[in-house]
Scaffold this motif. Structure first.
Motif, PDB file in Angstrom:
ATOM      1  N   THR A   1      28.257 -23.059 -25.151  1.00 52.64           N
ATOM      2  CA  THR A   1      27.270 -23.632 -26.051  1.00 52.64           C
ATOM      3  C   THR A   1      27.886 -23.863 -27.423  1.00 52.64           C
ATOM      4  OG1 THR A   1      24.999 -23.372 -26.863  1.00 52.64           O
ATOM      5  CG2 THR A   1      26.384 -21.386 -26.836  1.00 52.64           C
ATOM      6  N   HIS A   2      27.094 -24.320 -28.355  1.00 51.37           N
ATOM      7  CA  HIS A   2      27.462 -24.415 -29.765  1.00 51.37           C
ATOM      8  C   HIS A   2      26.448 -23.582 -30.545  1.00 51.37           C
ATOM      9  CE1 HIS A   2      29.717 -27.900 -28.360  1.00 51.37           C
ATOM     10  NE2 HIS A   2      30.383 -27.841 -29.496  1.00 51.37           N
ATOM     11  N   ILE A   3      26.908 -22.859 -31.555  1.00 53.40           N
ATOM     12  CA  ILE A   3      26.018 -22.072 -32.387  1.00 53.40           C
ATOM     13  C   ILE A   3      26.273 -22.396 -33.851  1.00 53.40           C
ATOM     14  CG2 ILE A   3      25.871 -20.196 -30.700  1.00 53.40           C
ATOM     15  CD1 ILE A   3      27.751 -18.575 -32.490  1.00 53.40           C
ATOM     16  N   ARG A   4      25.376 -21.943 -34.704  1.00 50.69           N
ATOM     17  CA  ARG A   4      25.546 -22.074 -36.150  1.00 50.69           C
ATOM     18  C   ARG A   4      25.912 -20.711 -36.707  1.00 50.69           C
ATOM     19  NH1 ARG A   4      20.796 -25.258 -38.930  1.00 50.69           N
ATOM     20  NH2 ARG A   4      22.410 -25.469 -40.486  1.00 50.69           N
ATOM     21  N   LEU A   5      26.822 -20.704 -37.665  1.00 48.04           N
ATOM     22  CA  LEU A   5      27.235 -19.457 -38.306  1.00 48.04           C
ATOM     23  C   LEU A   5      27.013 -19.561 -39.803  1.00 48.04           C
ATOM     24  CD1 LEU A   5      30.518 -18.664 -36.366  1.00 48.04           C
ATOM     25  CD2 LEU A   5      28.256 -17.646 -36.050  1.00 48.04           C
ATOM     26  N   ALA A   6      26.278 -18.604 -40.349  1.00 47.17           N
ATOM     27  CA  ALA A   6      25.941 -18.608 -41.766  1.00 47.17           C
ATOM     28  C   ALA A   6      27.158 -18.366 -42.644  1.00 47.17           C
ATOM     29  CB  ALA A   6      24.875 -17.556 -42.062  1.00 47.17           C
ATOM     30  N   THR A   7      28.071 -17.540 -42.171  1.00 44.33           N
ATOM     31  CA  THR A   7      29.241 -17.168 -42.956  1.00 44.33           C
ATOM     32  C   THR A   7      30.244 -16.471 -42.043  1.00 44.33           C
ATOM     33  OG1 THR A   7      29.960 -16.056 -44.977  1.00 44.33           O
ATOM     34  CG2 THR A   7      28.281 -14.931 -43.671  1.00 44.33           C
ATOM     35  N   SER A   8      31.347 -16.039 -42.594  1.00 36.62           N
ATOM     36  CA  SER A   8      32.332 -15.280 -41.810  1.00 36.62           C
ATOM     37  C   SER A   8      31.677 -14.002 -41.307  1.00 36.62           C
ATOM     38  CB  SER A   8      33.545 -14.957 -42.681  1.00 36.62           C
ATOM     39  OG  SER A   8      34.147 -16.140 -43.140  1.00 36.62           O
ATOM     40  N   GLN A   9      31.945 -13.656 -40.044  1.00 37.51           N
ATOM     41  CA  GLN A   9      31.261 -12.515 -39.446  1.00 37.51           C
ATOM     42  C   GLN A   9      31.847 -12.128 -38.098  1.00 37.51           C
ATOM     43  OE1 GLN A   9      27.221 -13.563 -37.951  1.00 37.51           O
ATOM     44  NE2 GLN A   9      27.676 -15.530 -38.938  1.00 37.51           N
ATOM     45  N   THR A  10      31.296 -11.044 -37.560  1.00 38.93           N
ATOM     46  CA  THR A  10      31.658 -10.566 -36.229  1.00 38.93           C
ATOM     47  C   THR A  10      30.619 -11.053 -35.230  1.00 38.93           C
ATOM     48  OG1 THR A  10      32.675  -8.576 -37.133  1.00 38.93           O
ATOM     49  CG2 THR A  10      32.047  -8.516 -34.818  1.00 38.93           C
ATOM     50  N   LEU A  11      31.100 -11.526 -34.083  1.00 40.12           N
ATOM     51  CA  LEU A  11      30.231 -11.894 -32.968  1.00 40.12           C
ATOM     52  C   LEU A  11      30.484 -10.934 -31.823  1.00 40.12           C
ATOM     53  CD1 LEU A  11      30.740 -15.752 -32.965  1.00 40.12           C
ATOM     54  CD2 LEU A  11      28.742 -14.513 -33.746  1.00 40.12           C
ATOM     55  N   LEU A  12      29.460 -10.675 -31.046  1.00 39.31           N
ATOM     56  CA  LEU A  12      29.564  -9.777 -29.907  1.00 39.31           C
ATOM     57  C   LEU A  12      28.882 -10.416 -28.714  1.00 39.31           C
ATOM     58  CD1 LEU A  12      30.303  -6.854 -28.894  1.00 39.31           C
ATOM     59  CD2 LEU A  12      27.960  -6.233 -29.490  1.00 39.31           C
ATOM     60  N   ALA A  13      29.582 -10.472 -27.583  1.00 40.23           N
ATOM     61  CA  ALA A  13      29.002 -10.939 -26.323  1.00 40.23           C
ATOM     62  C   ALA A  13      28.868  -9.730 -25.412  1.00 40.23           C
ATOM     63  CB  ALA A  13      29.890 -11.987 -25.678  1.00 40.23           C
ATOM     64  N   VAL A  14      27.693  -9.553 -24.816  1.00 45.91           N
ATOM     65  CA  VAL A  14      27.428  -8.420 -23.927  1.00 45.91           C
ATOM     66  C   VAL A  14      26.910  -8.966 -22.609  1.00 45.91           C
ATOM     67  CG1 VAL A  14      26.099  -6.304 -23.585  1.00 45.91           C
ATOM     68  CG2 VAL A  14      26.851  -6.931 -25.884  1.00 45.91           C
TER      69      VAL A  14
ATOM     70  N   ARG B   1      34.306  -8.741 -28.449  1.00 46.08           N
ATOM     71  CA  ARG B   1      33.996  -8.902 -29.867  1.00 46.08           C
ATOM     72  C   ARG B   1      34.991  -9.870 -30.484  1.00 46.08           C
ATOM     73  NH1 ARG B   1      31.192  -5.341 -33.252  1.00 46.08           N
ATOM     74  NH2 ARG B   1      30.898  -4.007 -31.457  1.00 46.08           N
ATOM     75  N   ALA B   2      34.531 -10.677 -31.456  1.00 42.81           N
ATOM     76  CA  ALA B   2      35.419 -11.616 -32.143  1.00 42.81           C
ATOM     77  C   ALA B   2      35.062 -11.682 -33.622  1.00 42.81           C
ATOM     78  CB  ALA B   2      35.304 -13.011 -31.526  1.00 42.81           C
ATOM     79  N   GLN B   3      36.087 -11.758 -34.459  1.00 45.76           N
ATOM     80  CA  GLN B   3      35.935 -11.982 -35.895  1.00 45.76           C
ATOM     81  C   GLN B   3      36.112 -13.479 -36.134  1.00 45.76           C
ATOM     82  OE1 GLN B   3      34.824  -8.555 -37.061  1.00 45.76           O
ATOM     83  NE2 GLN B   3      35.534  -9.784 -38.751  1.00 45.76           N
ATOM     84  N   VAL B   4      35.202 -14.074 -36.882  1.00 46.52           N
ATOM     85  CA  VAL B   4      35.267 -15.513 -37.169  1.00 46.52           C
ATOM     86  C   VAL B   4      35.186 -15.716 -38.677  1.00 46.52           C
ATOM     87  CG1 VAL B   4      34.192 -17.758 -36.768  1.00 46.52           C
ATOM     88  CG2 VAL B   4      34.143 -16.028 -34.972  1.00 46.52           C
ATOM     89  N   VAL B   5      36.125 -16.488 -39.199  1.00 46.36           N
ATOM     90  CA  VAL B   5      36.115 -16.860 -40.615  1.00 46.36           C
ATOM     91  C   VAL B   5      35.549 -18.270 -40.710  1.00 46.36           C
ATOM     92  CG1 VAL B   5      37.536 -17.310 -42.649  1.00 46.36           C
ATOM     93  CG2 VAL B   5      38.095 -15.383 -41.129  1.00 46.36           C
ATOM     94  N   VAL B   6      34.477 -18.431 -41.505  1.00 47.65           N
ATOM     95  CA  VAL B   6      33.812 -19.718 -41.678  1.00 47.65           C
ATOM     96  C   VAL B   6      34.071 -20.210 -43.099  1.00 47.65           C
ATOM     97  CG1 VAL B   6      31.584 -20.910 -41.655  1.00 47.65           C
ATOM     98  CG2 VAL B   6      32.039 -19.060 -40.034  1.00 47.65           C
TER      99      VAL B   6
END
Length: 145
Positions: A107-120, A132-137
């Motif tokens: 899918t595509h998602i929106r990210l407000a800012t740099s953050q950690t994402l977690l898929a369970v 877990r992934a760290q994403v810099v926006v």
């Protein structure tokens, strides 16, 4: 009464106005607990594919793959994605079953800012596995207010 005096009298009331939703690491952890009903979440068996550096947070490609044969005895029941800095910590949940063929979410998602994402991923044996992934926006999205 002059304008500056009215503003000073109204200032305490401004502090009581509700603020926009603020997700946090604690809010994300609570959303995960709600999804797992408090069960232990272990790392592994799930792979999240998302760029570690995102130029525009308005549309971010994301995919999640859970390692499972997807048989009647051993399959993925659900995949959920969580974040710690968007207005809502629970991004989405996809329900699956043995007839799904493969346990893949794209899918595509929106990210407000740099953050950690977690898929369970929830498996048919009741276990929960994650990645877990760290994403810099660099250009934020989802900004309220």
């Amino acid at each position: 009464m002059n304008a500056p005096r009215r503003l000073l009298l109204a200032a305490p009331a401004l502090l009581l106005l509700p603020r926009g939703a603020r997700a946090s690491a604690e809010a994300m952890a609570q959303a995960v607990r709600d999804f797992t009903q408090g069960a232990e979440v272990r790392a592994g068996r799930v792979a999240m594919d998302i760029s570690p550096l995102v130029e525009n947070g308005n549309t971010v490609p994301l995919s999640v793959i859970a390692q499972s044969p997807m048989t009647e005895q051993d399959h993925v029941r659900a995949i959920a994605v969580f974040n710690e800095r968007n207005p809502q910590p629970h991004v989405l949940t996809v329900r699956l079953g043995p007839r799904s063929g493969r346990a893949i979410l794209a899918t595509h998602i929106r990210l407000a800012t740099s953050q950690t994402l977690l898929a369970v991923a929830q498996f048919s044996d009741g276990s929960f596995w994650s990645d877990r992934a760290q994403v810099v926006v660099t250009l934020a999205a989802c900004v309220e207010g």
